[in-house]
Design a protein around this motif. Structure first.
Motif: not given
Length: 253
Positions: A144-148, A151-154, A170-178, A180-182
């Motif tokens: 898992t990766f903690l993302v913000f 104004q919420k952490y998940t 910056s390093t970003c995440i793109m999920t399969f449901d599109k 995006e998180f930094v």
């Protein structure tokens, strides 16, 4: 003892070889490779050394790409000018991490570690060190990766991440449901934390999930064009030097 040198600087490789031969006259240097592609090709053909001295940054990428393409069962001594890869190095078969410029003393200490480990296993009636290394469980990969965001952490499940990429440094995440998180980690850190069987560093900007790959095409200058099930901000191009290891990784399922 059969030894392989993986080093892209010829002068450094020759210096290392001279030190090894002065310390271990009976050592046999069976391979001298300068790139990820060359190392993968030769090791895939059955080179079975007792020890490898390996630089981290090679002519066509980081040495960790080698481990994604071939299984290496012998101990490894990393010799590099960069200290930020030590954690990832010891997640492989690394038994020592020597910063350049290395010396006869530092190489001698590395050999001492190899000898001590082998002596320990022999005294405990454990099979040879290489067999043990081959059987060791790999460290637990990050799940898992903690993302913000907003104004919420998940947390985001690693299995739900289609690809990691760099945007505006910056390093970003793109999920399969599109979505995006930094995240705070660098792409190098991420690559060292996730499963190398599941994710591949196609270039400096992208780390992709095997499940996200839709198709691969030949591109200009012997490059590969990778298309994902989700559109990426940039074309995913793999240079010719890394193409072989990428295709081997795709096939190794």
């Amino acid at each position: 003892m059969n030894i392989i040198l993986i080093e892209d600087e010829l002068k450094t490789a020759k210096s290392l070889e001279n030190i090894i031969q002065s310390l271990r006259p009976d050592a046999n240097i069976t391979g001298r490779y300068q790139s990820v592609e060359d190392s993968v090709e030769r090791l895939s053909k059955g080179d079975t050394p007792d020890l490898i001295f390996m630089d981290v940054q090679l002519a066509d990428g980081l040495c960790f790409e080698i481990f994604k393409a071939v299984k290496i069962n012998c101990p490894i001594v990393f010799c590099t000018a960069y200290d930020e890869y030590s954690l990832e190095a010891f997640k492989t078969n690394g038994i020592d991490y020597i910063l350049k410029p290395f010396s006869k003393e530092s190489i001698g200490e590395a050999f001492k570690k190899v000898d001590e480990l082998k002596n320990f296993f022999q005294q405990k009636n454990i099979p040879n060190l290489e067999s043990l290394l081959a059987k060791l469980d790999t460290p637990a990969e990050k799940t898992t990766f903690l993302v913000f965001k907003n104004q919420k952490y998940t947390t985001v499940q690693t299995s739900n991440i289609a690809f990691f990429f760099i945007r505006n440094e910056s390093t970003c995440i793109m999920t399969f449901d599109k979505q995006e998180f930094v995240i705070n980690q660098s792409l190098d850190q991420v690559a060292g934390a996730v499963s190398s069987q599941q994710f591949f560093r196609v270039n400096r900007q992208y780390l992709v999930n095997f499940k996200a790959i839709k198709e691969i095409e030949h591109y200009f200058l012997r490059k590969l064009l990778v298309k994902l099930v989700i559109e990426t901000p940039d074309k995913l191009l793999i240079n010719k030097e890394k193409s072989h290891s990428f295709l081997s990784w795709m096939e190794d399922r």
